[in-house]
Design an enzyme around this catalytic site. Structure first.
Site, mmCIF file in Angstrom:
data_model
loop_
_atom_site.group_PDB
_atom_site.id
_atom_site.type_symbol
_atom_site.label_atom_id
_atom_site.label_comp_id
_atom_site.label_asym_id
_atom_site.label_seq_id
_atom_site.Cartn_x
_atom_site.Cartn_y
_atom_site.Cartn_z
ATOM 1 N N PHE A 1 -38.989 57.016 -71.287
ATOM 2 C CA PHE A 1 -38.724 55.647 -70.827
ATOM 3 C C PHE A 1 -38.297 54.753 -71.983
ATOM 4 C CE2 PHE A 1 -40.981 53.504 -67.073
ATOM 5 C CZ PHE A 1 -40.460 54.413 -66.178
ATOM 6 N N SER B 1 -49.557 38.849 -63.608
ATOM 7 C CA SER B 1 -48.658 39.340 -62.554
ATOM 8 C C SER B 1 -48.498 40.849 -62.730
ATOM 9 C CB SER B 1 -47.306 38.621 -62.604
ATOM 10 O OG SER B 1 -46.752 38.680 -63.893
ATOM 11 N N HIS C 1 -47.769 40.241 -67.859
ATOM 12 C CA HIS C 1 -47.117 40.871 -66.707
ATOM 13 C C HIS C 1 -47.242 42.379 -66.912
ATOM 14 C CE1 HIS C 1 -44.004 41.379 -63.547
ATOM 15 N NE2 HIS C 1 -43.508 42.332 -64.318
ATOM 16 N N LYS D 1 -28.942 32.279 -70.412
ATOM 17 C CA LYS D 1 -29.612 32.459 -69.113
ATOM 18 C C LYS D 1 -30.557 31.291 -68.848
ATOM 19 C CE LYS D 1 -31.230 36.810 -69.986
ATOM 20 N NZ LYS D 1 -31.661 38.203 -69.766
ATOM 21 N N GLY E 1 -29.031 44.242 -64.244
ATOM 22 C CA GLY E 1 -29.202 45.592 -63.696
ATOM 23 C C GLY E 1 -28.398 46.611 -64.470
ATOM 24 N N ASP E 2 -28.714 47.863 -64.206
ATOM 25 C CA ASP E 2 -28.017 48.986 -64.856
ATOM 26 C C ASP E 2 -27.583 49.945 -63.774
ATOM 27 O OD1 ASP E 2 -28.284 48.482 -67.619
ATOM 28 O OD2 ASP E 2 -30.402 49.045 -67.509
ATOM 29 N N GLU F 1 -46.074 44.408 -61.651
ATOM 30 C CA GLU F 1 -44.765 44.894 -61.170
ATOM 31 C C GLU F 1 -44.904 46.245 -60.455
ATOM 32 O OE1 GLU F 1 -41.420 44.259 -63.771
ATOM 33 O OE2 GLU F 1 -40.754 46.308 -63.410
ATOM 34 N N TYR G 1 -35.827 40.389 -74.415
ATOM 35 C CA TYR G 1 -35.933 41.652 -75.172
ATOM 36 C C TYR G 1 -36.345 41.367 -76.617
ATOM 37 C CZ TYR G 1 -33.531 43.286 -71.077
ATOM 38 O OH TYR G 1 -33.227 43.558 -69.765
ATOM 39 N N HIS H 1 -31.897 43.958 -76.624
ATOM 40 C CA HIS H 1 -31.390 44.791 -75.523
ATOM 41 C C HIS H 1 -30.593 45.954 -76.125
ATOM 42 C CE1 HIS H 1 -28.650 45.921 -72.198
ATOM 43 N NE2 HIS H 1 -29.725 45.708 -71.482
HETATM 44 P P1 FAD Z 1 -28.175 40.322 -69.353
HETATM 45 O O1 FAD Z 1 -29.029 39.178 -69.734
HETATM 46 O O2 FAD Z 1 -26.925 40.030 -68.601
HETATM 47 O O3 FAD Z 1 -27.832 41.108 -70.696
HETATM 48 C C1 FAD Z 1 -27.312 42.427 -70.667
HETATM 49 C C2 FAD Z 1 -26.597 42.741 -71.966
HETATM 50 O O4 FAD Z 1 -25.362 42.040 -72.007
HETATM 51 C C3 FAD Z 1 -27.353 42.317 -73.228
HETATM 52 O O5 FAD Z 1 -27.047 43.251 -74.232
HETATM 53 C C4 FAD Z 1 -26.754 40.958 -73.562
HETATM 54 O O6 FAD Z 1 -26.840 40.669 -74.942
HETATM 55 C C5 FAD Z 1 -25.311 41.160 -73.114
HETATM 56 N N1 FAD Z 1 -24.657 39.953 -72.620
HETATM 57 C C6 FAD Z 1 -25.192 38.974 -71.839
HETATM 58 N N2 FAD Z 1 -24.259 38.036 -71.546
HETATM 59 C C7 FAD Z 1 -23.094 38.447 -72.134
HETATM 60 C C8 FAD Z 1 -21.777 37.940 -72.201
HETATM 61 N N3 FAD Z 1 -21.457 36.778 -71.591
HETATM 62 N N4 FAD Z 1 -20.837 38.640 -72.888
HETATM 63 C C9 FAD Z 1 -21.155 39.816 -73.504
HETATM 64 N N5 FAD Z 1 -22.394 40.345 -73.485
HETATM 65 C C10 FAD Z 1 -23.356 39.675 -72.804
HETATM 66 N N6 FAD Z 1 -33.107 46.850 -63.955
HETATM 67 C C11 FAD Z 1 -32.849 47.144 -62.661
HETATM 68 O O7 FAD Z 1 -31.820 47.786 -62.377
HETATM 69 N N7 FAD Z 1 -33.682 46.739 -61.655
HETATM 70 C C12 FAD Z 1 -34.799 46.015 -61.905
HETATM 71 O O8 FAD Z 1 -35.537 45.666 -60.979
HETATM 72 C C13 FAD Z 1 -35.105 45.678 -63.259
HETATM 73 N N8 FAD Z 1 -36.171 44.914 -63.581
HETATM 74 C C14 FAD Z 1 -36.368 44.524 -64.878
HETATM 75 C C15 FAD Z 1 -37.441 43.650 -65.177
HETATM 76 C C16 FAD Z 1 -37.646 43.219 -66.484
HETATM 77 C C17 FAD Z 1 -38.799 42.259 -66.761
HETATM 78 C C18 FAD Z 1 -36.833 43.702 -67.528
HETATM 79 C C19 FAD Z 1 -37.084 43.290 -68.948
HETATM 80 C C20 FAD Z 1 -35.771 44.559 -67.248
HETATM 81 C C21 FAD Z 1 -35.516 44.966 -65.930
HETATM 82 N N9 FAD Z 1 -34.452 45.797 -65.585
HETATM 83 C C22 FAD Z 1 -34.209 46.125 -64.273
HETATM 84 C C23 FAD Z 1 -33.543 46.311 -66.632
HETATM 85 C C24 FAD Z 1 -32.329 45.410 -66.816
HETATM 86 O O9 FAD Z 1 -31.591 45.312 -65.625
HETATM 87 C C25 FAD Z 1 -31.476 46.048 -67.901
HETATM 88 O O10 FAD Z 1 -32.108 45.950 -69.148
HETATM 89 C C26 FAD Z 1 -30.048 45.526 -67.992
HETATM 90 O O11 FAD Z 1 -29.318 46.373 -68.872
HETATM 91 C C27 FAD Z 1 -29.940 44.131 -68.528
HETATM 92 O O12 FAD Z 1 -30.339 43.209 -67.652
HETATM 93 P P2 FAD Z 1 -30.460 41.665 -68.083
HETATM 94 O O13 FAD Z 1 -30.776 40.911 -66.870
HETATM 95 O O14 FAD Z 1 -31.328 41.516 -69.252
HETATM 96 O O15 FAD Z 1 -28.924 41.405 -68.509
#
Ligand code: FAD
Length: 274
Positions: A206, A5, A256, A155, A97-98, A7, A135, A139
């Site tokens: 990055f 895949s 990917h 998740k 997201g961030d 991106e 990660y 993360h």
């Molecule tokens: P989560 O799984 O929610 O985790 C985020 C952080 O919070 C981690 O440190 C985790 O340990 C912690 N955490 C999770 N649940 C809890 C809880 N209940 N209580 C306390 N802490 C918790 N970003 C974008 O903005 N747009 C994109 O399109 C995008 N695409 C991506 C694609 C991939 C394949 C990857 C690996 C990353 C991508 N990102 C993107 C970056 C991502 O959004 C960031 O890394 C973001 O900070 C974390 O997203 P996540 O979905 O992993 O979050």
């Protein structure tokens, strides 16, 4: 079977979109399972992501929009999910997201990716295949590796079907992550996300931001090449190909590619693998 895949990120100009559609066509010749398209947290690329997703889908290849929850309301997310359903999309990369400022987390209706996975399942049942982020090197905001693994498992329990990793340059970090989460009962595929190496300074920037480590021996060699892009690309291709070989031999279910909207570097690696 090894899955493939690619991106993309959404383009900003018509010229950029035209170029991207050419890249899409070059990569489509390799029959990827899907093309994913990133999403700006808070909906900043909502329309542009949608437009690229539509253009991919129209080429007859599956598109997988990324969707993040921080800064978007449930209502926004619901309507976007419905638009994607209408477009024939059946896979979503589901993220927290961030937001650029780091703000918005406390006020968001959904704060973490597991909550978005739950929300999508509640709203749309099993319509979408849901990918989540993994990660292998932790993360960057996680309080500990253990906690991050627990959050990843949450998740998956919420209903994720598959995961894509943040990029890394050390195959052992991937194998360690997979072993750890398998021991915690996770059995979904975990696809390594691969960043081809084409430019050292961009990669270094990055990697600092997303917490991906460039091993010292790679960093030093890339630094030594200075502005010699041909050498950087050749060395990058060798290093990344070698790592992908190890990953696939060690059981990774596919690759990917983070293409950065370019075809060449990903294809050079992929051709070495097939
Ligand atoms: P989560 O799984 O929610 O985790 C985020 C952080 O919070 C981690 O440190 C985790 O340990 C912690 N955490 C999770 N649940 C809890 C809880 N209940 N209580 C306390 N802490 C918790 N970003 C974008 O903005 N747009 C994109 O399109 C995008 N695409 C991506 C694609 C991939 C394949 C990857 C690996 C990353 C991508 N990102 C993107 C970056 C991502 O959004 C960031 O890394 C973001 O900070 C974390 O997203 P996540 O979905 O992993 O979050």
């Amino acid at each position: 079977m090894t899955t493939l895949s690619f991106e993309f990120f959404p383009t900003k100009t018509e010229e950029g979109t035209e170029k991207l559609l050419k890249v899409r066509d070059e990569l489509a010749a390799f029959n990827p399972e899907f093309f994913s398209v990133t999403y700006g947290a808070g909906g900043s690329t909502r329309d542009r992501t949608y437009a690229i997703v539509k253009a991919i889908q129209e080429r007859g290849i599956a598109a997988a929009p990324h969707l993040s929850c921080v800064g978007d309301s449930k209502e926004d997310l619901r309507s976007l999910l419905n638009e994607y359903k209408d477009l024939g999309i059946n896979r979503i990369v589901t993220l927290r997201g961030d937001l650029p400022s780091g703000a918005g987390l406390a006020s968001s209706e959904l704060r973490y990716a597991n909550e978005l996975v739950e929300f999508i399942r509640e709203e749309t049942g099993d319509h979408f295949t849901l990918e989540v982020a993994a990660y292998p090197e932790m993360h960057p905001q996680a309080t500990s590796f253990e906690k991050d693994l627990e959050h990843f498992v949450n998740k998956v329990k919420a209903g994720a079907d598959s995961a894509i990793t943040q990029y890394f340059f050390n195959a052992d970090s991937y194998f360690n992550f997979v072993d750890r989460v398998r021991d915690m009962g996770v059995d979904i595929p975990i696809i390594p996300g691969i960043m081809p190496i084409t430019n050292y300074s961009k990669l270094a920037r990055f990697s600092d931001a997303c917490g991906a480590e460039i091993p010292r021996w790679i960093r030093k060699q890339l630094e030594a090449y200075g502005d010699n892009n041909d050498s950087i690309q050749q060395f990058g291709e060798e290093v990344v190909t070698e790592m992908c070989h190890r990953l696939l031999e060690g059981g990774a279910p596919g690759i990917h590619f983070y293409t950065l909207n370019q075809s060449e570097a990903s294809l050079r690696v992929w051709r070495n693998l097939i």
